[in-house]
Scaffold this motif. Structure first.
Motif, PDB file in Angstrom:
ATOM      1  N   ASP A  61       5.748  11.760  13.302  1.00 12.98           N
ATOM      2  CA  ASP A  61       6.778  11.205  12.425  1.00 12.98           C
ATOM      3  C   ASP A  61       7.126   9.773  12.822  1.00 12.98           C
ATOM      4  O   ASP A  61       7.335   8.907  11.968  1.00 12.98           O
ATOM      5  CB  ASP A  61       8.037  12.066  12.458  1.00 12.98           C
ATOM      6  N   MET A  62       7.168   9.525  14.134  1.00 10.97           N
ATOM      7  CA  MET A  62       7.467   8.172  14.612  1.00 10.97           C
ATOM      8  C   MET A  62       6.387   7.194  14.171  1.00 10.97           C
ATOM      9  O   MET A  62       6.676   6.085  13.689  1.00 10.97           O
ATOM     10  CB  MET A  62       7.592   8.175  16.140  1.00 10.97           C
ATOM     11  N   MET A  63       5.137   7.582  14.331  1.00 14.50           N
ATOM     12  CA  MET A  63       4.033   6.705  13.948  1.00 14.50           C
ATOM     13  C   MET A  63       3.998   6.469  12.443  1.00 14.50           C
ATOM     14  O   MET A  63       3.794   5.342  11.977  1.00 14.50           O
ATOM     15  CB  MET A  63       2.707   7.304  14.404  1.00 14.50           C
ATOM     16  N   ILE A  64       4.182   7.532  11.692  1.00 19.28           N
ATOM     17  CA  ILE A  64       4.134   7.417  10.232  1.00 19.28           C
ATOM     18  C   ILE A  64       5.277   6.549   9.721  1.00 19.28           C
ATOM     19  O   ILE A  64       5.080   5.682   8.861  1.00 19.28           O
ATOM     20  CB  ILE A  64       4.144   8.816   9.589  1.00 19.28           C
ATOM     21  N   ASP A  65       6.471   6.757  10.249  1.00 15.79           N
ATOM     22  CA  ASP A  65       7.604   5.928   9.836  1.00 15.79           C
ATOM     23  C   ASP A  65       7.347   4.460  10.165  1.00 15.79           C
ATOM     24  O   ASP A  65       7.661   3.565   9.375  1.00 15.79           O
ATOM     25  CB  ASP A  65       8.890   6.403  10.514  1.00 15.79           C
ATOM     26  N   HIS A  66       6.786   4.213  11.349  1.00 14.75           N
ATOM     27  CA  HIS A  66       6.473   2.837  11.758  1.00 14.75           C
ATOM     28  C   HIS A  66       5.499   2.194  10.773  1.00 14.75           C
ATOM     29  O   HIS A  66       5.717   1.064  10.310  1.00 14.75           O
ATOM     30  CB  HIS A  66       5.875   2.837  13.165  1.00 14.75           C
ATOM     31  N   LEU A  67       4.439   2.893  10.429  1.00 13.66           N
ATOM     32  CA  LEU A  67       3.425   2.331   9.549  1.00 13.66           C
ATOM     33  C   LEU A  67       3.919   2.186   8.112  1.00 13.66           C
ATOM     34  O   LEU A  67       3.601   1.210   7.430  1.00 13.66           O
ATOM     35  CB  LEU A  67       2.164   3.190   9.598  1.00 13.66           C
ATOM     36  N   GLU A  68       4.704   3.154   7.649  1.00 15.13           N
ATOM     37  CA  GLU A  68       5.254   3.041   6.295  1.00 15.13           C
ATOM     38  C   GLU A  68       6.203   1.849   6.196  1.00 15.13           C
ATOM     39  O   GLU A  68       6.197   1.124   5.193  1.00 15.13           O
ATOM     40  CB  GLU A  68       5.965   4.342   5.909  1.00 15.13           C
ATOM     41  N   LEU A  71       4.071  -1.373   6.156  1.00 16.04           N
ATOM     42  CA  LEU A  71       3.485  -1.627   4.839  1.00 16.04           C
ATOM     43  C   LEU A  71       4.532  -2.102   3.840  1.00 16.04           C
ATOM     44  O   LEU A  71       4.273  -3.003   3.027  1.00 16.04           O
ATOM     45  CB  LEU A  71       2.802  -0.358   4.331  1.00 16.04           C
ATOM     46  N   SER A  72       5.713  -1.514   3.897  1.00 17.54           N
ATOM     47  CA  SER A  72       6.793  -1.923   2.998  1.00 17.54           C
ATOM     48  C   SER A  72       7.226  -3.356   3.289  1.00 17.54           C
ATOM     49  O   SER A  72       7.467  -4.148   2.368  1.00 17.54           O
ATOM     50  CB  SER A  72       7.978  -0.966   3.154  1.00 17.54           C
ATOM     51  N   ALA A  77       6.894  -9.316   1.951  1.00 14.80           N
ATOM     52  CA  ALA A  77       6.650 -10.660   2.480  1.00 14.80           C
ATOM     53  C   ALA A  77       5.410 -11.328   1.915  1.00 14.80           C
ATOM     54  O   ALA A  77       5.287 -12.554   1.971  1.00 14.80           O
ATOM     55  CB  ALA A  77       6.520 -10.586   4.005  1.00 14.80           C
ATOM     56  N   ARG A  78       4.502 -10.552   1.365  1.00 15.66           N
ATOM     57  CA  ARG A  78       3.198 -11.091   0.988  1.00 15.66           C
ATOM     58  C   ARG A  78       3.299 -12.131  -0.111  1.00 15.66           C
ATOM     59  O   ARG A  78       4.210 -12.113  -0.932  1.00 15.66           O
ATOM     60  CB  ARG A  78       2.261  -9.962   0.560  1.00 15.66           C
ATOM     61  N   SER A  79       2.323 -13.014  -0.108  1.00 20.62           N
ATOM     62  CA  SER A  79       2.252 -14.072  -1.107  1.00 20.62           C
ATOM     63  C   SER A  79       1.123 -13.771  -2.086  1.00 20.62           C
ATOM     64  O   SER A  79       0.110 -13.178  -1.723  1.00 20.62           O
ATOM     65  CB  SER A  79       1.983 -15.416  -0.418  1.00 20.62           C
ATOM     66  N   ASP A  80       1.298 -14.181  -3.314  1.00 21.64           N
ATOM     67  CA  ASP A  80       0.259 -14.019  -4.331  1.00 21.64           C
ATOM     68  C   ASP A  80      -0.621 -15.261  -4.436  1.00 21.64           C
ATOM     69  O   ASP A  80      -1.361 -15.428  -5.406  1.00 21.64           O
ATOM     70  CB  ASP A  80       0.892 -13.716  -5.694  1.00 21.64           C
ATOM     71  N   ASP A  81      -0.523 -16.139  -3.425  1.00 24.01           N
ATOM     72  CA  ASP A  81      -1.321 -17.368  -3.417  1.00 24.01           C
ATOM     73  C   ASP A  81      -2.799 -17.024  -3.584  1.00 24.01           C
ATOM     74  O   ASP A  81      -3.314 -16.102  -2.955  1.00 24.01           O
ATOM     75  CB  ASP A  81      -1.100 -18.096  -2.086  1.00 24.01           C
ATOM     76  N   SER A  82      -3.473 -17.763  -4.422  1.00 16.90           N
ATOM     77  CA  SER A  82      -4.894 -17.490  -4.662  1.00 16.90           C
ATOM     78  C   SER A  82      -5.787 -18.022  -3.547  1.00 16.90           C
ATOM     79  O   SER A  82      -6.963 -17.669  -3.473  1.00 16.90           O
ATOM     80  CB  SER A  82      -5.328 -18.110  -5.993  1.00 16.90           C
ATOM     81  N   GLU A 125      -4.055   7.662  10.280  1.00 18.75           N
ATOM     82  CA  GLU A 125      -5.220   6.812  10.040  1.00 18.75           C
ATOM     83  C   GLU A 125      -5.259   6.315   8.594  1.00 18.75           C
ATOM     84  O   GLU A 125      -5.674   5.174   8.325  1.00 18.75           O
ATOM     85  CB  GLU A 125      -6.495   7.580  10.359  1.00 18.75           C
ATOM     86  N   ARG A 126      -4.807   7.133   7.661  1.00 17.46           N
ATOM     87  CA  ARG A 126      -4.773   6.702   6.257  1.00 17.46           C
ATOM     88  C   ARG A 126      -3.859   5.506   6.085  1.00 17.46           C
ATOM     89  O   ARG A 126      -4.199   4.534   5.392  1.00 17.46           O
ATOM     90  CB  ARG A 126      -4.291   7.855   5.367  1.00 17.46           C
ATOM     91  N   LEU A 127      -2.709   5.517   6.744  1.00 12.92           N
ATOM     92  CA  LEU A 127      -1.769   4.405   6.653  1.00 12.92           C
ATOM     93  C   LEU A 127      -2.294   3.174   7.385  1.00 12.92           C
ATOM     94  O   LEU A 127      -2.146   2.039   6.903  1.00 12.92           O
ATOM     95  CB  LEU A 127      -0.405   4.819   7.218  1.00 12.92           C
TER      96      LEU A 127
END
Length: 199
Positions: A61-68, A71-72, A77-82, A125-127
């Motif tokens: 649960d700790m690992m999954i929460d960390h990875l989720e 990703l969120s 934060a991500r940019s849509d810069d081409s 691993e999926r995350l």
């Protein structure tokens, strides 16, 4: 993690997670007992099972929460810069800042994979793969546009993430370089390894 309802239950759940994080990071998952976690929180060992079925579930649960959460945070934060160079620079800065703020969680997420059951490993691993895909997509795009030289995007992705994540093993807030300067150095290293110039 199963939680009891109410503010006290939620606070205890947070305390359990925080205690487990400190202990797993300091001693390793295998060396920590549920009794030690309970002692750290200040509750009876049996009370932990109101919040988690067992230590394995707690770790997963700790690992999954960390990875989720990772990703969120990246989605926000991500940019849509081409421009793939600009996107890679943004990723490097994001990854370093996010991970340096959560050194214990990152250490556990990488070093305790071996202690997950096969079922939990597959979930984690999926995350992890979703996050790795972020970099791989940038590298493939950069290679297609002729700005990156990439022989194997998958291997290059894993190498870049390993390099960036490794900062947590040596970084000190009171060191001679600011976080911003370290980010810039790592951007130069990342781009240089891909045969790209810093724009």
């Amino acid at each position: 993690m199963a939680r009891r309802s109410g503010s006290n239950g939620e606070a205890t759940a947070r305390d359990i997670r925080a205690a487990a994080t400190r202990l797993f990071a300091a001693k390793g998952f295998a060396a920590v007992s549920m009794r030690q976690i309970a002692h750290e929180v200040g509750v009876q060992a049996g009370a932990l099972y109101l919040y988690t079925p067992d230590k394995q579930s707690l770790l997963a649960d700790m690992m999954i929460d960390h990875l989720e959460h990772l990703l969120s945070a990246w989605d926000a934060a991500r940019s849509d810069d081409s421009d793939p160079v600009a996107r890679l620079q943004g990723f490097v800065r994001f990854h370093i800042r996010y991970h340096l703020a959560r050194v214990d969680e990152v250490f556990i997420a990488y070093m305790e994979l071996r202690n997950l059951s096969p079922e939990n490993f597959a979930r984690v691993e999926r995350l992890r793969r979703l996050y790795e895909n972020v970099v791989e997509e940038i590298l493939v795009d950069g290679a297609e546009k002729g700005v990156f030289r990439v022989t194997d995007p998958r291997i290059a992705t894993l190498a870049l993430i390993a390099m960036l994540t490794g900062i947590g093993t040596w970084y000190r807030a009171d060191g001679r370089l600011s976080t911003e300067r370290i980010e810039q150095i790592y951007i130069e290293l990342a781009l240089g390894s891909l045969g790209a110039a810093l724009g």
